[in-house]
Scaffold this motif. Sequence first.
Motif, mmCIF file in Angstrom:
data_model
loop_
_atom_site.group_PDB
_atom_site.id
_atom_site.type_symbol
_atom_site.label_atom_id
_atom_site.label_comp_id
_atom_site.label_asym_id
_atom_site.label_seq_id
_atom_site.Cartn_x
_atom_site.Cartn_y
_atom_site.Cartn_z
ATOM 1 N N ALA B 86 4.950 -1.487 -7.021
ATOM 2 C CA ALA B 86 4.193 -0.726 -8.094
ATOM 3 C C ALA B 86 4.232 1.139 -7.203
ATOM 4 C CB ALA B 86 2.685 -0.733 -7.914
ATOM 5 N N ASN B 87 3.939 1.765 -7.477
ATOM 6 C CA ASN B 87 4.649 2.891 -7.193
ATOM 7 C C ASN B 87 3.799 3.040 -5.818
ATOM 8 O OD1 ASN B 87 6.753 5.147 -6.792
ATOM 9 N ND2 ASN B 87 6.110 6.397 -7.716
ATOM 10 N N ASN B 88 4.093 4.242 -5.023
ATOM 11 C CA ASN B 88 3.169 4.724 -3.744
ATOM 12 C C ASN B 88 2.661 3.431 -3.006
ATOM 13 O OD1 ASN B 88 4.102 7.483 -4.690
ATOM 14 N ND2 ASN B 88 2.569 6.586 -5.786
ATOM 15 N N CYS B 89 3.078 2.302 -3.018
ATOM 16 C CA CYS B 89 2.712 1.537 -1.801
ATOM 17 C C CYS B 89 3.021 1.553 -0.650
ATOM 18 C CB CYS B 89 2.743 0.226 -2.248
ATOM 19 S SG CYS B 89 2.500 -0.831 -4.129
ATOM 20 N N VAL B 90 2.194 2.045 0.375
ATOM 21 C CA VAL B 90 2.354 2.045 1.437
ATOM 22 C C VAL B 90 2.906 0.321 1.835
ATOM 23 C CG1 VAL B 90 1.365 1.829 3.949
ATOM 24 C CG2 VAL B 90 1.158 3.807 2.410
ATOM 25 N N ILE B 91 4.004 0.198 2.158
ATOM 26 C CA ILE B 91 4.932 -1.391 3.347
ATOM 27 C C ILE B 91 3.845 -1.874 4.458
ATOM 28 C CG2 ILE B 91 6.638 -2.592 3.590
ATOM 29 C CD1 ILE B 91 7.012 -1.799 0.992
ATOM 30 N N LEU B 92 3.324 -2.889 4.417
ATOM 31 C CA LEU B 92 2.515 -3.473 5.319
ATOM 32 C C LEU B 92 4.104 -4.687 6.263
ATOM 33 C CD1 LEU B 92 -0.461 -3.796 7.188
ATOM 34 C CD2 LEU B 92 -0.941 -5.019 5.414
ATOM 35 N N HIS B 93 4.563 -4.615 6.777
ATOM 36 C CA HIS B 93 5.373 -4.771 7.361
ATOM 37 C C HIS B 93 5.490 -5.603 8.480
ATOM 38 C CE1 HIS B 93 8.957 -6.618 8.917
ATOM 39 N NE2 HIS B 93 9.977 -5.758 7.781
ATOM 40 N N LEU B 94 5.190 -7.231 8.372
ATOM 41 C CA LEU B 94 4.485 -7.798 9.576
ATOM 42 C C LEU B 94 5.395 -8.734 10.180
ATOM 43 C CD1 LEU B 94 2.446 -9.883 6.731
ATOM 44 C CD2 LEU B 94 1.546 -7.915 7.914
ATOM 45 N N GLY B 95 7.191 -8.065 10.690
ATOM 46 C CA GLY B 95 7.579 -9.063 11.357
ATOM 47 C C GLY B 95 6.991 -8.902 13.192
ATOM 48 N N ARG B 96 6.037 -7.920 13.566
ATOM 49 C CA ARG B 96 5.338 -8.124 14.913
ATOM 50 C C ARG B 96 4.829 -8.997 14.984
ATOM 51 N NH1 ARG B 96 3.027 -3.029 16.499
ATOM 52 N NH2 ARG B 96 2.950 -3.493 18.641
ATOM 53 N N LEU B 97 3.746 -9.588 13.982
ATOM 54 C CA LEU B 97 3.414 -11.309 13.435
ATOM 55 C C LEU B 97 4.213 -12.179 13.964
ATOM 56 C CD1 LEU B 97 1.176 -9.070 12.737
ATOM 57 C CD2 LEU B 97 -0.020 -10.834 11.955
#
Lengths: 534, 534
Positions: B86-97
Amino acid sequence: MTPSLLDAISAWKAAVGDEYVDLDTETLSRVATATFATSNQSPAVIHPSNREEVQTCVQIANRYRIPIYPVSTGKNWGNGSSAPTANNCVILHLGRLNKITELDQKQACVTIEPGVTQGQLSHFLRESKSGLWVDVTGASAETSLIGNIMERGVGYSPYSNRVSKICRLEVVLPDGRFIVTGFGKYGNAHADRVYPWGLGPSLDGLFTQSNLGIVTRLTLWLMPEPERMECFYFKAHGEDKLVDIIDALQPLKLRGILQSAVHIGNNYKVVNTYYQYPWKLTGGKTPMSESVLKDLARSIGCDDWSGSGSLYGTKNQVKEAKRILRRALTKKVTKLSFMTDSSLAVARRFPGILGKLLGVDLKSVFPIIESIYGMQKGIPSDVTMSTPYWRKKQAPPEIRDPDRDHCGLIWYSPVAPLDGSHATAMYQISKQILLTYAFEPLIAFALMSERALCGVIAIVYDRDVPGEDERAMACHRELVLKLSAAGYYPYRAGIQNMPNLTPEGDRDYVKLISHQLKQVFDPDNILSPGRYEF
Amino acid sequence: MTPSLLDAISAWKAAVGDEYVDLDTETLSRVATATFATSNQSPAVIHPSNREEVQTCVQIANRYRIPIYPVSTGKNWGNGSSAPTANNCVILHLGRLNKITELDQKQACVTIEPGVTQGQLSHFLRESKSGLWVDVTGASAETSLIGNIMERGVGYSPYSNRVSKICRLEVVLPDGRFIVTGFGKYGNAHADRVYPWGLGPSLDGLFTQSNLGIVTRLTLWLMPEPERMECFYFKAHGEDKLVDIIDALQPLKLRGILQSAVHIGNNYKVVNTYYQYPWKLTGGKTPMSESVLKDLARSIGCDDWSGSGSLYGTKNQVKEAKRILRRALTKKVTKLSFMTDSSLAVARRFPGILGKLLGVDLKSVFPIIESIYGMQKGIPSDVTMSTPYWRKKQAPPEIRDPDRDHCGLIWYSPVAPLDGSHATAMYQISKQILLTYAFEPLIAFALMSERALCGVIAIVYDRDVPGEDERAMACHRELVLKLSAAGYYPYRAGIQNMPNLTPEGDRDYVKLISHQLKQVFDPDNILSPGRYEF
C-alpha cells in the motif's frame, strides 16, 4: 427448563427430527458421567446427521443463547468422556456424521466425518484393499478419529503425529457460519486435500484444542502399506535404564531410523495390561506392594521397563534399521525381539515358540502381543480397555464402558524434549506423587516425534470406593502443580484440567486467546464454554 | 509529509536512534523498487535493532496511525522485494535483528531472528562444527530465513517443507502487544523449542502469509548431517516424459524413499541457468527461437528435462534408495548420475571426468553442478542470481542487485497433487501463455512434499525495454486467471498478486480473515495493509 431452552429444544427437534433430540433421564445421566467426578449436567443430547443440520443446530443455540458442547463419539475416557466443561450445555453428539468419502489411493488420503471411528476406517481400508493404513491410538476401536486428532492425540505408526497429517478442514463456526480451510476456500482447487496451507493465513491450528469451531469433515493422510514391517519389543532391568534407553533411541528418532512412536512402560504399566488388581495376593489392601508387583511381573516375564515400536520400509531398509537399533540398544536392554507377519502366523499356531522368543511362559500373553502388533499396522484393539478396570472387584464385562461401570481413570501426559534426563525427572516426580496418594504408578513414555517425549500417566481407581474420587482428583492436582513447576506441561487437557491452563506471566496471550479470538468466533459464547480457555 | 508523520518520525528517531531512521531519497527510491513495476512509495525506512525496539516502533505507528511494512532483508525478488502493498507505508527493516541464539545440538534446533540470512546460519553451523544442516532455498545466500519461512518457502533438503520445522514464535502484534506461541507462553516449559503445538489453540499458522504479526524470533529445526548423501541428476528426452517421471517419483516421495525436494526443469530453465540471453544468435530478437534453444541446450548437454535431488542416510540406506530410484526411472530418463563428496573432490581436480559422467563437455558446467550439490547439504549459492539478468544486454555485475539493475522477474508457483497429469496440465497452460507474451517459458517443477507438486514459473525480462513491464504484468495476470480457472492456485503471492486472492464463493471465509481477525490483531490497520487480505 427455562422457556428459552424449551423453545430451543422445539427448534432442534424441528431441525433434526424428534427422535434425535434425547431428553431421557438415563441418557442425560450417562453423558454427564466420566471416569472421574464431574458436576456439570446436560439438559439434552442432539444428534444431527450432517453438516447442514449441525449448522442449523448451532444457529438455534445462538438464537436462544443455549450453550452447546459437541462430542464426536464421547469416548474421551480419562479426559472427561462426553461430560461438558460447563453446566447446562446441550450435548451436540456427532456420531451420526459417520461418512467416509473421497478415498484417494494414489495420494493416500481419505475424507472423514467426526463420527467415523478408528475401527470403522481401519476396516474400510482393509475391505477396500486400499493398501493404506490409518494410524491408530491405543484407545478402543470405537473412538472417533477426528475427536482424537483435534485434541492432538498420538498414535503408534509413522503417522502417529496425526494433527500434522490433516488437510482441508470443514468447520462450522460457533456463530453458525461455515468455512473450509486451506485451498478448500477455492471451490475448484485440485490440491485442497494434499496441501494443507492454502494461501494466506492458515487457520487449522485454531480449531485444535479449542472451542472456536466444530470440524464436520477433514481429509486425513494415510500411510501406504510398506513392503515390510517388523515390530520390536525390548525389556530392560533397573529403573535407571530409562535414561540410557531414551538417549540411545533419541538419535534414531531424530534421524528417522525409527519412524513409529516408541512406547516404554514401567512394570506397573505392563502388569496392568495383563492383570486386574491382585486382590487376593494383596489381601484386599491398596496400593499393591513392591513384592506383589515383582511376582506378577515375573509371571508374565516383564522387567522394570518394556518397550515396543516398529520398523517400516523395504526389506533392505528394515534390515538396516534393525542393525542400527540392535547396536543402539546393546547393553541397555536385556532382551530385544522382533516380530513380523510370518513369525506371528507361526506363533499363532505354536504359542510356546513365541513365549520362548519373548522370554515369557504364559500363553495368555499372546493376544496382547498380537494386539500391540496390530496397532502398529493400523488395526485398533480394545486391549487397553482393561486398564480402567484395574481396581474393580469384578472382571471387566463383555462390552466395556468405563463411564457406566464406575471405573476411575485420569490421564495426564506431560511433554519434554526427547532426552533421558527429562524422562527420569518426569518419572520421579509422577511416581512419587502417585505412590503418595496410594495409587499404582502406571507410567509409560511415548517417543512422540523426532524431538519430543511425553509421559503417559494414568491414575486408575474404583469410583465405587468412597473417597477415591476426591483422592484421585487431589493426586491429579498435585501432578499438574509439581510437573508444571518443574517445566513439564501436558500436550492436552482433560475437562478436569481446563482451569489450570492459564500461563502465569503472559497476560497478552491470555487476552488474545480467551477474550478476543473467542469474541470473533463465538460472540454469544455458546460453544463449549470453559473448554481450552485461558 | 503530514504533521502526524513528522511526529511519528521524531518518535521513531527517539526510539531507535536518528541514524536508524532513513529518509534519504535514494534509499526511499530503492525500497520502493522491485523486479517489476510498482507504484507505492515509502516515506521512511526504520531499522530497529531488537524486539523491544520493534514493539516501540509498532506502538508509535499506532499512536500516529502511520502504516508500517516490515521486511526481513527485503530481498523477496520476483515477489515484490521490499516494496509495500500500500502507498505511504513506512518500511520496518528487520535486518539488524540478526542474532543466532540457543543452538541445541542434541535436539537439532536453533533460534534465529529475521535478519539472519541463510548464508549466515549455514556458515555458523559449519564454523561451530554443529553437525547440523540448515535447509536452504535456491535464492541468494543474503536472503532472510524467517522472511522466506513465513511466506512458506520451500528448500532443497529433507527439511524443505520449512514452515513445518518451526517452533516457539515470538511475535509482536500490530497493536504493540507481544506474545510467544506454543509452550513458550509458559515461561519455564522445557519443550517449548521441540514441540510446536503447546496447549490450547495453535496460533502459528496465523502469522504465516499474513499481516497479523511481526515474528521477531523463532526456533528452527535443523537436519542432522547424515552418514552419507548422494546427489542425483537426471535428463529426459521428449516433453511428454514429464508425466512418466513425476508418476515414477510420486510413490518414492510418498514412501519417504525420496526425502529431499526434487526439482525438474525444462530446457529453457536449464539454459537460463548457464547463459544470458543469446542476443547474437537471435540477431537481437526476442523471444528465443526453438532452434537457438536446441543449440544452446546441446552445448551444455541438457535435454528436454533435467532433474536433481538427493538421497540421505546411512550408507546402506542410500544404497537401497539408489536401487529403488534407478528402478523407478528406468526407460524414463536418458541419464541418471550420482554425486558424492568424494566424486565431487575428484571432479574438482579433473573436471573432464565430471563432464563425461554427466554427459556434457563444458567445464563451465562444473561450478553450477557444485552449487546445486551444495544446496542439497545446506550451503546456499548465488548461482540462481543469474536468472534475473537473462534478458539484460550487459553481463551481471560482480555484486548483483536485480532491483537496482532493472532486471524484470515475476515468480508464480501453482500447486497441484503430485501427479504427472497435473504437472502436464500446469505446464501446457503456463508454457502457452509465456510464449504468447513472447517470454521464454522458464519453468520447473518441485516435488515439494509427499503429496504436493508446485510449478516454478518465471517471467524474466529487461525492465529497461519500454513496454516490457506492462507486457510482463499482463502475462502474469493471465497466468493467474487461467491457472486458477483450471484449479491450480499458488502456494504464495507476490505483491502484484495480492488483489487476486479472494475466493469467489466463500464469503464467510473472507469476512472472517480479512475483516474480523484483522480487526482483533490490528484495530488501526497499521500493519502491511493489503498484504494477504481477501
